[in-house]
Design a protein around this motif. Structure first.
Motif, mmCIF file in Angstrom:
data_model
loop_
_atom_site.group_PDB
_atom_site.id
_atom_site.type_symbol
_atom_site.label_atom_id
_atom_site.label_comp_id
_atom_site.label_asym_id
_atom_site.label_seq_id
_atom_site.Cartn_x
_atom_site.Cartn_y
_atom_site.Cartn_z
ATOM 1 N N LYS A 32 1.025 -1.249 -0.127
ATOM 2 C CA LYS A 32 -0.239 -0.041 -0.095
ATOM 3 C C LYS A 32 0.864 1.259 0.099
ATOM 4 O O LYS A 32 0.335 2.322 -0.071
ATOM 5 N N TYR A 33 2.049 1.160 0.268
ATOM 6 C CA TYR A 33 3.191 2.229 0.359
ATOM 7 C C TYR A 33 3.248 2.749 -0.939
ATOM 8 O O TYR A 33 3.689 2.205 -2.119
ATOM 9 N N THR A 34 3.052 4.215 -1.319
ATOM 10 C CA THR A 34 2.912 4.480 -2.423
ATOM 11 C C THR A 34 4.269 5.716 -2.542
ATOM 12 O O THR A 34 4.512 6.439 -3.648
ATOM 13 N N GLY A 35 4.991 5.898 -1.225
ATOM 14 C CA GLY A 35 6.131 6.616 -1.336
ATOM 15 C C GLY A 35 7.263 6.166 -2.219
ATOM 16 O O GLY A 35 7.365 4.835 -2.644
ATOM 17 N N PRO A 36 8.656 6.677 -2.441
ATOM 18 C CA PRO A 36 9.583 6.186 -2.993
ATOM 19 C C PRO A 36 10.304 4.910 -2.327
ATOM 20 O O PRO A 36 10.299 5.070 -1.173
ATOM 21 N N MET A 37 10.645 3.838 -3.068
ATOM 22 C CA MET A 37 11.351 2.645 -2.535
ATOM 23 C C MET A 37 12.792 2.847 -3.119
ATOM 24 O O MET A 37 12.919 3.251 -4.358
ATOM 25 N N ILE A 38 13.582 2.067 -2.347
ATOM 26 C CA ILE A 38 14.917 1.842 -2.819
ATOM 27 C C ILE A 38 15.195 0.692 -3.615
ATOM 28 O O ILE A 38 14.976 -0.477 -3.007
ATOM 29 N N GLU A 39 15.142 0.918 -4.944
ATOM 30 C CA GLU A 39 15.085 -0.380 -5.734
ATOM 31 C C GLU A 39 16.707 -0.709 -5.864
ATOM 32 O O GLU A 39 17.704 0.105 -5.891
ATOM 33 N N THR A 40 16.949 -2.180 -5.757
ATOM 34 C CA THR A 40 18.347 -2.628 -5.929
ATOM 35 C C THR A 40 18.626 -3.809 -6.927
ATOM 36 O O THR A 40 17.552 -4.383 -6.928
ATOM 37 N N VAL A 65 10.539 -6.681 -8.481
ATOM 38 C CA VAL A 65 11.359 -5.672 -8.311
ATOM 39 C C VAL A 65 11.886 -5.987 -6.858
ATOM 40 O O VAL A 65 11.147 -6.402 -5.837
ATOM 41 N N ALA A 66 13.142 -6.184 -6.800
ATOM 42 C CA ALA A 66 13.748 -6.157 -5.252
ATOM 43 C C ALA A 66 14.018 -4.673 -4.790
ATOM 44 O O ALA A 66 14.518 -3.765 -5.443
ATOM 45 N N CYS A 67 13.346 -4.469 -3.532
ATOM 46 C CA CYS A 67 13.415 -3.030 -3.213
ATOM 47 C C CYS A 67 13.551 -2.966 -1.635
ATOM 48 O O CYS A 67 13.142 -4.066 -0.938
ATOM 49 N N ALA A 68 13.831 -1.910 -0.839
ATOM 50 C CA ALA A 68 13.640 -1.550 0.480
ATOM 51 C C ALA A 68 12.879 -0.559 0.711
ATOM 52 O O ALA A 68 12.864 0.401 0.155
#
Lengths: 349, 348
Positions: B194-202, B239-242
């Motif tokens: 549900k999170y719509t903010g930026p994620m750190i994609e790696t 997508v792998a993200c944090a």
């Protein structure tokens, strides 16, 4: 700015570095190097970004998506792969501008069923793209943009490529956003009969058709999907070499639909001698049967190049176009035969 | 906003040592950062309250320094009764960030495997359903912990390391490290978040089991908490993200400051007034359950003070705050013993 990555690459690759005061072995990647690397990666991605596009694809709702091309050799590398399916990737595909007059290359499996393709440039402009030729060997299709001047990718000379070189897979920025970058190295130089090389940078439906760049921002190849990707990074990605792109471009412009070469044999398991590919059976009505090849024959050379196993022969065949003349050297018992034939397209595809 | 987050961080008193300066001598940056952060990485397991599998051994009083009495950990990436994820200790007194997905059912029992071999029951202090991040507390002191970085400073292209326990293979408790770069910092619209903010994609490998583990920078500081793989709505690719650390600060870490303190016992006023609080029931997943307090126990002391009645116990709990570790004196079948509990927070 560009000195840093050069120095860095030298360090990463373990080349001789500057003499050190103590006897400790030189660091692989210290913090200064890491900073330089981050800057170089980001700059390289930004360099290529204007040449990358999003391909917006309309297709008939029920159109099945299948690559359906003769890529058995490549698939056989990923033994766990489902040979029937590539990920659909419902979103836009990546594409790359390879000529300034508006030639875009995009993944063949994504656009082959398209009823209409449009291209979104890095600037955000959306343009119609007309289909040109396709090349199943390269897994790429060509599209033509309207008349105009476009920012074409700068390709590197592939002869400078070496195993271990750091490379970055870059996808199209996607309208407003920044490009997505994935770092890896060149894993092997000769794949798919020399048309491709291998990287461990993660390649998926989102960045196939984009660019693989070196740390100078030059395009060293176009990543393509050859098999279903699980999403868990397999560490095996395939990249079409610049030379293969250049060689294929005239025919793609002409609208040629190049098929992978088909001989019409099944190959046995290798005996481990590393010499030759043994023919298990010959299919009637194919170039192989027309040229008199028989079960039990062993193909030891193709166009003067030694064949060191069944995989090598498959690789060589599918890297040639259907219609290409081929000279085989065949061992039959104690005799050696020279066989000339013309490859066909696989009638099952 | 940034200031508020920093103030909050200061207020809740992270006492982690700052990473040593790296410029003393040249050394491998990735190896060093991985070593700095790896000490704070734990495995987190959750099981359903109703599950009898993996039940804690009965009888022995629960102690935070107990020698593990459970069998050695085995791979348990079982998306059923027992699920595992990774986590990262963010304070020496045992606050742990982990994947919220393990605790969508707040009554599930959480357990943490430390690298020294200890298995400790964990109390769910809070969970954010948008970030899908949970904060746990274990009763321990002097733990190695990781520092949260300011994730607004993350740059695309920078080298990062994901730490965690892929597929539950880290049998010795030490996490696996996977290096990569920050591929992009952008929202990743997906049905799974549900999170719509930026994620750190790696492009670092975040395999199942690593979610909840930290994504760290070359200082070994936590720039984000690894998310389960998300299927991007834009590209239909995984997508792998944090989740960025600043989002966690802003949305979750405040729970250490607010809410009502909560032990999780149902008490009965009885005739033996003046001799403690009679426990009628224990809420599954509560601090009391984690401390193995049972129905029919009598709580006769709380934080070194005698408890005369149920009312007195309630007042004593109200005087604590979420996250406090409190020693409770319990009478059970004529025997008296003490247990430590971590007070949790409740919003009801």
């Amino acid at each position: 700015v560009w000195r840093a990555p050069t120095v860095l690459a030298a360090l990463v690759l373990g080349a001789a570095s500057a003499a050190r005061a103590d006897d400790a072995p030189p660091p692989l990647l210290d913090r200064e190097d890491a900073r330089a690397l981050a800057v170089a990666i980001d700059a390289a991605a930004r360099d290529v970004a204007p040449a990358l596009v999003e391909v917006l694809i309309d297709r008939k709702p029920a159109a099945p998506s299948s690559d359906g091309s003769g890529d058995e050799p490549l698939r056989s590398i990923l033994r766990h792969a489902d040979p029937e399916a590539l990920p659909d990737g419902d979103g836009p595909s990546c594409g790359i501008i390879v000529a300034a007059d508006g030639i875009v290359l995009a993944p063949l499996y994504r656009v082959k069923d398209a009823t209409r393709c449009r291209v979104r440039l890095a600037s955000g402009a959306i343009l119609e793209a007309a289909p040109l030729g396709t090349d199943e060997r390269l897994k790429l299709a060509a599209l033509k943009l309207p008349e105009g001047r476009y920012p074409a990718a700068r390709f590197a000379d592939e002869r400078t490529l070496h195993v271990g070189e750091l490379v970055v897979a870059v996808n199209a920025p996607g309208g407003a956003g920044a490009p997505v970058m994935r770092l890896g190295i060149v894993s092997a130089l000769e794949r798919a009969g020399g048309l491709m090389f291998e990287t461990d940078a993660a390649i998926d439906a989102a960045n196939a058709g984009g660019a693989l760049v070196d740390l100078r921002g030059r395009v060293v190849g176009i990543p393509v999907l050859v098999s279903r990707q699980t999403g868990l990074d397999s560490g095996v990605g395939f990249v079409v070499k610049p030379g293969a792109v250049r060689a294929a471009l005239p025919a793609l412009r002409e609208g040629e639909r190049a098929r992978a070469g088909f001989l019409g044999v099944t190959l046995g398991t290798d005996d481990g001698s590393g010499s030759g590919a043994s023919i298990e059976s010959v299919v009637e009505g194919t170039p192989a049967s027309g040229a008199g090849l028989r079960a039990g024959d062993v193909v030891v050379e193709i166009d003067g190049r030694a064949v060191d196993g069944s995989y090598a022969l498959r690789d060589q065949l599918t890297s040639r176009k259907a219609g290409a003349p081929v000279a085989l050297t065949v061992r039959r018992g104690a005799r050696t035969l020279d066989v000339r034939l013309t490859l066909a397209a696989n009638p099952d595809e | 906003v940034r200031r508020a987050a920093l103030v909050a961080a200061a207020a809740i008193g992270f006492a982690c040592a700052a990473p040593a300066r790296a410029d003393e001598r040249r050394e491998d940056a990735v190896a060093r950062a991985a070593a700095v952060a790896a000490r704070a990485v734990v495995r987190v397991e959750a099981r359903d309250a109703s599950s009898t599998a993996e039940s804690a051994p009965a009888g022995a009083p629960w102690r935070d320094d107990a020698i593990p009495e459970l069998p050695p950990p085995v791979a348990r990436y079982l998306p059923g009764e027992v699920e595992m994820a990774s986590g990262v200790i963010i304070s020496p007194d045992g606050y742990i960030l982990t994947s919220g997905a393990l605790f969508r059912d707040a009554a599930r029992h959480g357990r943490v495997l430390l690298q020294d071999g200890r298995h400790l029951e964990a109390v769910l202090i809070g969970r954010d359903g948008v970030l899908d991040v949970a904060i746990l507390k274990i009763a321990a002191r002097g733990l190695p912990c990781a520092e949260l970085a300011d994730s607004d400073g993350v740059r695309p292209g920078e080298l990062v390391i994901a730490l965690g326990d892929p597929f539950g293979i880290a049998l010795d408790g030490a996490p696996s490290a996977s290096a990569g770069i920050v591929s992009a910092v952008r929202p990743v619209p997906s049905d799974e978040t549900k999170y719509t903010g930026p994620m750190i994609e790696t492009d670092a490998a975040i395999n199942p089991g690593v979610q909840g583990g930290p994504l760290v920078d070359l200082d070994g500081r936590v720039i984000g908490l690894c998310s389960p793989l998300l299927r991007s709505r834009a590209t239909d690719c995984l997508v792998a993200c944090a989740v960025p650390s600043n989002a966690i600060r802003a949305r979750l870490l405040h729970v250490r400051l607010g809410g009502r303190p909560y032990l999780g016992v149902v008490l009965r006023e009885d005739a033996r007034a003046g001799s403690g609080a009679q426990v009628e029931g224990v809420v599954p997943g509560s601090p009391a359950a984690a401390a193995d307090i049972r129905p029919n126990d009598r709580i006769i002391g709380f934080a070194a003070r005698p408890i005369a009645s149920a009312k007195a116990l309630v007042a004593a709990i109200e005087a604590t705050k979420a996250g406090d570790t409190v020693r409770i004196r319990v009478e059970r079948a004529g025997r008296v013993f003490e247990v430590d509990v971590v007070i949790a927070r409740r919003d009801f």
